[in-house]
Scaffold this motif. Structure first.
Motif, PDB file in Angstrom:
ATOM      1  N   PHE A  65      47.157 -22.606  23.105  1.00  0.00           N
ATOM      2  CA  PHE A  65      47.237 -22.836  21.660  1.00  0.00           C
ATOM      3  C   PHE A  65      48.080 -24.079  21.399  1.00  0.00           C
ATOM      4  O   PHE A  65      49.256 -23.992  21.040  1.00  0.00           O
ATOM      5  CB  PHE A  65      47.802 -21.593  20.975  1.00  0.00           C
ATOM      6  CG  PHE A  65      46.980 -20.367  21.244  1.00  0.00           C
ATOM      7  CD1 PHE A  65      45.854 -20.099  20.493  1.00  0.00           C
ATOM      8  CD2 PHE A  65      47.306 -19.521  22.303  1.00  0.00           C
ATOM      9  CE1 PHE A  65      45.075 -18.989  20.763  1.00  0.00           C
ATOM     10  CE2 PHE A  65      46.526 -18.414  22.580  1.00  0.00           C
ATOM     11  CZ  PHE A  65      45.404 -18.148  21.810  1.00  0.00           C
ATOM     12  N   PRO A  66      47.478 -25.243  21.593  1.00  0.00           N
ATOM     13  CA  PRO A  66      48.243 -26.496  21.533  1.00  0.00           C
ATOM     14  C   PRO A  66      48.774 -26.834  20.156  1.00  0.00           C
ATOM     15  O   PRO A  66      49.644 -27.690  20.023  1.00  0.00           O
ATOM     16  CB  PRO A  66      47.225 -27.546  21.998  1.00  0.00           C
ATOM     17  CG  PRO A  66      45.886 -26.937  21.713  1.00  0.00           C
ATOM     18  CD  PRO A  66      46.049 -25.473  21.939  1.00  0.00           C
ATOM     19  N   ASP A  67      48.290 -26.151  19.102  1.00  0.00           N
ATOM     20  CA  ASP A  67      48.763 -26.464  17.751  1.00  0.00           C
ATOM     21  C   ASP A  67      49.954 -25.621  17.329  1.00  0.00           C
ATOM     22  O   ASP A  67      50.405 -25.714  16.195  1.00  0.00           O
ATOM     23  CB  ASP A  67      47.618 -26.300  16.745  1.00  0.00           C
ATOM     24  CG  ASP A  67      46.517 -27.318  17.000  1.00  0.00           C
ATOM     25  OD1 ASP A  67      46.852 -28.494  17.181  1.00  0.00           O
ATOM     26  OD2 ASP A  67      45.348 -26.928  17.048  1.00  0.00           O
ATOM     27  N   GLY A  68      50.472 -24.783  18.242  1.00  0.00           N
ATOM     28  CA  GLY A  68      51.729 -24.122  17.959  1.00  0.00           C
ATOM     29  C   GLY A  68      51.630 -22.609  17.867  1.00  0.00           C
ATOM     30  O   GLY A  68      50.567 -22.008  18.074  1.00  0.00           O
ATOM     31  N   GLN A  69      52.779 -22.009  17.567  1.00  0.00           N
ATOM     32  CA  GLN A  69      52.878 -20.556  17.476  1.00  0.00           C
ATOM     33  C   GLN A  69      53.657 -20.193  16.200  1.00  0.00           C
ATOM     34  O   GLN A  69      54.699 -20.772  15.921  1.00  0.00           O
ATOM     35  CB  GLN A  69      53.609 -19.963  18.697  1.00  0.00           C
ATOM     36  CG  GLN A  69      53.055 -20.412  20.033  1.00  0.00           C
ATOM     37  CD  GLN A  69      53.697 -21.696  20.512  1.00  0.00           C
ATOM     38  OE1 GLN A  69      54.899 -21.878  20.370  1.00  0.00           O
ATOM     39  NE2 GLN A  69      52.910 -22.588  21.071  1.00  0.00           N
ATOM     40  N   LEU A  70      53.126 -19.226  15.456  1.00  0.00           N
ATOM     41  CA  LEU A  70      53.780 -18.696  14.263  1.00  0.00           C
ATOM     42  C   LEU A  70      54.276 -17.288  14.558  1.00  0.00           C
ATOM     43  O   LEU A  70      53.651 -16.547  15.317  1.00  0.00           O
ATOM     44  CB  LEU A  70      52.800 -18.654  13.086  1.00  0.00           C
ATOM     45  CG  LEU A  70      52.251 -19.991  12.600  1.00  0.00           C
ATOM     46  CD1 LEU A  70      51.152 -19.768  11.574  1.00  0.00           C
ATOM     47  CD2 LEU A  70      53.359 -20.843  11.993  1.00  0.00           C
ATOM     48  N   TYR A  71      55.398 -16.923  13.947  1.00  0.00           N
ATOM     49  CA  TYR A  71      55.962 -15.591  14.180  1.00  0.00           C
ATOM     50  C   TYR A  71      56.494 -15.036  12.870  1.00  0.00           C
ATOM     51  O   TYR A  71      57.085 -15.757  12.065  1.00  0.00           O
ATOM     52  CB  TYR A  71      57.104 -15.659  15.194  1.00  0.00           C
ATOM     53  CG  TYR A  71      57.893 -14.377  15.307  1.00  0.00           C
ATOM     54  CD1 TYR A  71      57.420 -13.318  16.066  1.00  0.00           C
ATOM     55  CD2 TYR A  71      59.100 -14.218  14.623  1.00  0.00           C
ATOM     56  CE1 TYR A  71      58.131 -12.130  16.150  1.00  0.00           C
ATOM     57  CE2 TYR A  71      59.819 -13.031  14.703  1.00  0.00           C
ATOM     58  CZ  TYR A  71      59.329 -11.992  15.467  1.00  0.00           C
ATOM     59  OH  TYR A  71      60.022 -10.818  15.557  1.00  0.00           O
TER      60      TYR A  71
ATOM     61  N   GLN B  48      44.346 -24.578  16.713  1.00  0.00           N
ATOM     62  CA  GLN B  48      44.442 -23.511  17.698  1.00  0.00           C
ATOM     63  C   GLN B  48      45.895 -23.034  17.701  1.00  0.00           C
ATOM     64  O   GLN B  48      46.756 -23.630  18.339  1.00  0.00           O
ATOM     65  CB  GLN B  48      44.034 -24.019  19.082  1.00  0.00           C
ATOM     66  CG  GLN B  48      42.539 -24.341  19.185  1.00  0.00           C
ATOM     67  CD  GLN B  48      42.200 -24.963  20.519  1.00  0.00           C
ATOM     68  OE1 GLN B  48      42.554 -26.108  20.806  1.00  0.00           O
ATOM     69  NE2 GLN B  48      41.502 -24.213  21.357  1.00  0.00           N
ATOM     70  N   VAL B  49      46.142 -21.979  16.957  1.00  0.00           N
ATOM     71  CA  VAL B  49      47.494 -21.478  16.744  1.00  0.00           C
ATOM     72  C   VAL B  49      47.549 -20.026  17.184  1.00  0.00           C
ATOM     73  O   VAL B  49      46.623 -19.246  16.932  1.00  0.00           O
ATOM     74  CB  VAL B  49      47.897 -21.598  15.256  1.00  0.00           C
ATOM     75  CG1 VAL B  49      49.261 -20.968  15.003  1.00  0.00           C
ATOM     76  CG2 VAL B  49      47.910 -23.070  14.833  1.00  0.00           C
ATOM     77  N   LEU B  50      48.642 -19.650  17.836  1.00  0.00           N
ATOM     78  CA  LEU B  50      48.891 -18.257  18.187  1.00  0.00           C
ATOM     79  C   LEU B  50      49.836 -17.662  17.151  1.00  0.00           C
ATOM     80  O   LEU B  50      50.910 -18.210  16.907  1.00  0.00           O
ATOM     81  CB  LEU B  50      49.505 -18.165  19.583  1.00  0.00           C
ATOM     82  CG  LEU B  50      49.851 -16.751  20.077  1.00  0.00           C
ATOM     83  CD1 LEU B  50      48.613 -15.876  20.122  1.00  0.00           C
ATOM     84  CD2 LEU B  50      50.512 -16.819  21.440  1.00  0.00           C
ATOM     85  N   ILE B  51      49.429 -16.550  16.551  1.00  0.00           N
ATOM     86  CA  ILE B  51      50.217 -15.916  15.492  1.00  0.00           C
ATOM     87  C   ILE B  51      50.705 -14.569  16.004  1.00  0.00           C
ATOM     88  O   ILE B  51      49.887 -13.707  16.349  1.00  0.00           O
ATOM     89  CB  ILE B  51      49.372 -15.729  14.217  1.00  0.00           C
ATOM     90  CG1 ILE B  51      48.819 -17.090  13.732  1.00  0.00           C
ATOM     91  CG2 ILE B  51      50.195 -15.080  13.116  1.00  0.00           C
ATOM     92  CD1 ILE B  51      47.360 -17.071  13.469  1.00  0.00           C
ATOM     93  N   LEU B  52      52.013 -14.391  16.053  1.00  0.00           N
ATOM     94  CA  LEU B  52      52.605 -13.127  16.485  1.00  0.00           C
ATOM     95  C   LEU B  52      53.147 -12.409  15.250  1.00  0.00           C
ATOM     96  O   LEU B  52      54.095 -12.873  14.625  1.00  0.00           O
ATOM     97  CB  LEU B  52      53.717 -13.377  17.509  1.00  0.00           C
ATOM     98  CG  LEU B  52      54.518 -12.160  17.982  1.00  0.00           C
ATOM     99  CD1 LEU B  52      53.613 -11.036  18.438  1.00  0.00           C
ATOM    100  CD2 LEU B  52      55.481 -12.562  19.097  1.00  0.00           C
TER     101      LEU B  52
END
Length: 955
Positions: free
Chosen positions: A317-323, A373-377
């Motif tokens: 997820f090269p566009d980052g991660q949200l939490y 492409q973002v990973l959301i936790l």
């Protein structure tokens, strides 16, 4: 539009608007109502449908030139009362653009920047000026915003790829132009700084940072985000004289400075190999939204597992991660609107540009993720309704979701139910923390300890840490201590004094002003504080208060969740509050909370008036020393209320229990914080806050505050169709209003109580209460009260045999709301009008009114009201002998109600499904729906249950 050889003129602007809707929703049926709303919005003329048919005829001639009659290969199909444009994706520039940008993302992730650049260049070549330029209508305006965001994201990605390939010199001119056009778009300035640095122009790169920092501070009162800050530090660390590409850490991968919000991974994470592999495999899937729900009891290790998987998969997820911690087990869980606001701010939306309504905010969120492409936790979710708007809508991004509930309604999700650790895994975790030789020396005692802990990771960690800090304490003694069930929970508390020592070491770095801020900011029961609220609490100018907060963030004593917004870690808040109670005089603590309360009330009153300018506030606010926040319009005001509601309720609960704080201010704040309750946007904790305030006011003999709290409590209970439970609170509020002479609040209470009486079929009482409310509203010159009383009174008149009078009252209510531009009020009035028309034989007018009410509620983003209206439309179709159409509306009403937990709407939708299947001759399915409906109606105590029971007997 292009026919393959030359551009084709489309024609009039409204014709272009119709074509735009059909193209952007190609291959999907679009109803006539949707097209009219998209092209004309609220200003639709009486002949809109006729104009739409004319535009469709004209489009067919443009799209199907020379088509022989009665052939089947149509391009523009009539579907129902609307149309479907049948066109291949490769013939739509936007579809081709999205395909190429998606392929470019995959190429970047695969380490092929040349391929990514080529795809992005070809994608951007498809753009010709501003999207949908000159096309009128609300739909086109909303799409212009979305499409421009897609173009800008692709432009940024194109020059990222160029810089990664060494083309920094080529990137400078276009990036400077874009930075000038979008001065607040931080990713553009990051790219420009990177290109300048790589070109050996370190000073110019730092000048860009200084310019952005100064502009943000002067124009918006904010500071650069973490991406720009990190980049500045890297450039400074590179050192003068070093080659720009040498050991700087500036490799410019795809989206190198996207959000990185994941919590720290657990160093001694143990076991769960099968679950880790399963979740990683789900996130590896191709063009789907991989959604993994991790459920289990508290302390089972859900968060640790999710964080471990997220860190392992972050490269995908090269566009980052949200939490976000959704606080699902708290009395006041995080509101989806609040979380969406934080995410959108991190993704680049300025605070003043956040949409105010839930549906619009969720749509913008999905649009911004569409090309990323973002990973959301999402950690600690309460239920499916809380997370639905936080899920991305397009492939590329993924969600990891933890919850104590098993969210089986998540379509396509990978569900993982965690159990206590297996014995070997639990023993390995204890060994890692307490030490191998120590555990192996007492294997039987170790086994007893693990069983006493229930093999819960949290309990094992607490005991292991306790043992590690006490090398002389044996496992046998620990096992004996835990064997006592009366003492076990006390022994399993993490009360390590070393934590407090660490906190005090941090405080040693503070001067008196920062210590005061550290103490006072921890006092309110609010999940987070914005800079204006912090300024009120600290009695300092906003700029100074923000600088104090930022200093505490730098020392890791406070967290910054977004520009200008702050919160404490739970343990730090507890420590700071305990320190404040010991070190800060009670009078100073009370003064600080009073300032915050008055600031919040002044702001909420301003928001209330901006949202409902023609309504009379039902409170009687005491003079305030704070001006509060100002709002430019209803959208900004509604956004603030929705974002802050949970925090405001927490503050109300806290203040209600403090005899030194004003119950009058608390009661007015409770009223002012909820003008959106009619939209079904009430937060989880409103009943709790109202109940606590009512009890405190009654104990203090404060009848005015008690009346306001009981009104909010009763209306909130009735909001979930528990009419009999809500009635005593409202009846007591009526008594108190009469005793205190509070006519404004009395009118609101009577309307709410009258609406409940209608549901309970006590029509005589409903008529009396609503008639009195109407009189009060007119005497107070409150158009809002007048409209709501008229609409409900129309139903009461219908039920008491005065149908024509009722019809006149409902039509007058619609006219009043349209005159005052009260959208929610108009939607409610149209709903009432539709019900009266339906029962007086005006079926066509009834359906028109109900569909228009549904359209208005959908614009507000209220899923509650959408479900209610879908059920009402289903009833109209059933009564008109159209069971198939009834089922088409009742099924989504049922789905909405089940997802939200709206029992009253669910019971009504199930009843209409039962009627529809009965009319279609399917007795078994009718019986199934009737039984469920009757059960829910019985639980709610509504007389509708007897109607359903009669239908069951007739089958």
């Amino acid at each position: 539009m292009h026919d393959g050889s030359a551009a084709m003129p489309v024609g009039a602007p409204q014709l272009q608007a119709v074509l735009a809707v059909l193209l952007l929703r190609a291959r999907t049926p679009v109803s006539a109502r949707e097209l009219i709303a998209a092209v004309w919005g609220d200003e639709a003329p009486a002949g809109a449908l006729r104009s739409l048919r004319t535009h469709a005829f004209t489009l067919r001639r443009l799209l199907e030139p020379g088509r022989p009659p009665r052939t089947t290969a149509r391009t523009l199909l009539t579907t129902g009362d609307g149309y479907t444009l049948r066109v291949a994706p490769e013939n739509i520039d936007l579809a081709v653009f999205e395909l190429r940008t998606s392929e470019a993302r995959r190429a970047r992730a695969a380490g092929r920047p040349e391929r990514a650049r080529s795809l992005l260049v070809s994608a951007l070549d498809l753009w010709r000026g501003r999207p949908l330029a000159g096309v009128p209508g609300p739909y086109a305006e909303a799409q212009r915003v979305r499409l421009e965001e897609l173009r800008l994201s692709a432009f940024e990605a194109r020059w990222e790829a160029e810089i990664a390939l060494g083309g920094h010199d080529n990137a400078l001119a276009p990036l400077r132009a874009l930075a000038a056009e979008h001065p607040w778009r931080e990713p553009v300035h990051e790219l420009l700084m990177t290109a300048l640095h790589r070109a050996g122009r370190q000073g110019d790169a730092l000048d860009v940072y200084a310019h952005v920092r100064r502009a943000l501070a002067e124009e918006l009162g904010t500071r650069p985000g973490p991406g720009l800050d990190r980049l500045q530090q890297k450039i400074l660390a590179a050192g003068a004289g070093r080659h720009p590409g040498e050991a700087t850490g500036l490799r410019a991968p795809a989206r190198p400075y996207g959000p990185a919000q994941l919590p720290q991974d657990t160093a001694d994470f143990t076991g769960r190999n099968e679950e880790v592999d399963r979740l990683c495999a789900a996130l590896e899937k191709g063009r789907i939204v991989a959604l993994s729900s991790i459920s289990g009891m508290g302390g089972i290790g859900k968060t640790a597992l999710a964080v471990r998987v997220a860190h392992r998969m972050r490269h995908r997820f090269p566009d980052g991660q949200l939490y976000a911690d959704l606080r699902g087990t708290d009395p006041r869980p995080a509101e989806p609107m609040e979380v969406l606001g934080r995410f959108l701010r991190v993704l680049g939306v300025r605070a003043g540009h956040l949409p105010a309504l839930p549906g619009e905010r969720a749509a913008l969120y999905r649009s911004m993720l569409a090309t990323r492409q973002v990973l959301i936790l999402l950690d600690n979710a309460r239920d499916l309704a809380q997370v639905r708007d936080l899920l991305p809508g397009a492939p590329g991004s993924a969600v990891l979701l933890t919850s104590r509930s098993r969210l089986a309604g998540l379509t396509g999700a990978t569900l993982v139910d965690l159990r206590p650790m297996a014995r070997p895994e639990a023993l390995e975790l204890l060994t890692r923390i307490a030490g191998g030789p120590r555990v192996s020396a007492e294997p039987e005692a170790a086994a007893e300890v693990l069983e006493a802990c229930g093999r819960l990771p949290l309990a094992i960690r607490i005991v292991g840490s306790w043992l590690a800090a006490r090398p002389d304490h044996t496992l046998a003694k620990t096992a004996a201590l835990l064997a006592d069930e009366q003492r076990r929970l006390g022994a399993l508390r993490a009360e390590d004094t070393a934590v407090e020592t660490t906190f005090r070491l941090g405080m040693d770095l503070l001067d008196a002003e920062h210590i005061r801020a550290f103490h006072l900011l921890a006092l309110p029961e609010m999940t987070e504080l914005g800079a204006p609220a912090a300024a009120a609490l600290l009695a300092r100018p906003e700029r100074e208060a923000e600088e104090l907060c930022e200093s505490l963030v730098d020392l890791s004593l406070l967290e910054s969740v977004a520009p200008g917004r702050y919160r404490y870690h739970d343990l730090l808040r507890l420590f700071a509050r305990q320190s404040a109670c010991a070190d800060v005089p009670g009078s100073e603590r009370t003064a600080a909370l009073t300032r915050l309360l008055e600031f919040c009330l002044a702001s909420a009153l301003g928001a209330h008036r901006a949202w409902l300018p023609d309504d009379v506030f039902p409170g009687n606010a005491a003079p305030l020393r704070s001006a509060g926040l100002g709002f430019t319009g209803p959208q900004e005001a509604a956004a603030w209320l929705l974002d802050e509601q949970t925090s405001l309720l927490g503050l109300i609960e806290q203040a209600a229990g403090d005899p030194c704080l004003s119950l009058t201010v608390c009661a007015d704040l409770l009223l002012a914080a909820d003008p959106l309750g009619r939209l079904g946007a009430q937060p989880y904790g409103i009943e709790r806050a109202a109940r606590i305030l009512a009890e405190a006011a009654r104990a203090a003999g404060h009848r005015t505050a008690e009346a306001r709290a009981l009104y909010m409590l009763g209306s909130s209970v009735q909001h979930r169709f528990a009419m009999r439970l809500g009635a005593p609170y409202l009846d007591r509020a009526v008594e108190l209003c009469r005793a205190t002479g509070d006519r404004t609040l009395l009118a609101h209470v009577l309307i709410t109580r009258g609406g409940g009486a209608l549901a309970l079929r006590d029509f005589t009482a409903a008529h009396a209460m609503l008639t009195e409310a109407l009189a009060h509203g007119r005497a107070l010159a409150s158009r809002g009260i007048e409209a709501y009383a008229l609409g409900f009174l129309g139903l009461a008149l219908l039920a008491t045999g005065r149908a024509e009078e009722g019809l006149a009252h409902c039509r007058e209510a619609v006219a009043v709301t349209r005159a005052t531009r009260d959208v929610a009020g108009e939607a409610n009035a149209l709903h009432n009008l539709g019900q009266v028309c339906l029962r007086t034989g005006r079926t066509s007018e009834a359906l028109d009114s109900l569909h228009e009410s549904l359209r208005l509620w959908r614009e507000t983003g209220s899923r509650f009201r959408e479900g209610l209206l879908l059920g009402a439309i289903a009833e109209a179709h059933n009564l008109s002998g159209r069971p198939a159409e009834a089922a088409e509306h009742a099924e989504p009403a049922r789905d909405i109600a089940e997802a939200r937990g709206d029992a009253g709407i669910l019971a009504r939708a199930l009843a209409q499904l039962g009627h529809a299947h009965r009319l279609q001759g399917d007795a078994d399915r009718a019986r199934e729906h009737y039984r469920r409906s009757e059960s829910v109606f019985r639980e709610l105590g509504l007389p509708d249950a007897d109607d359903i029971a009669r239908h069951l007997r007739e089958l």
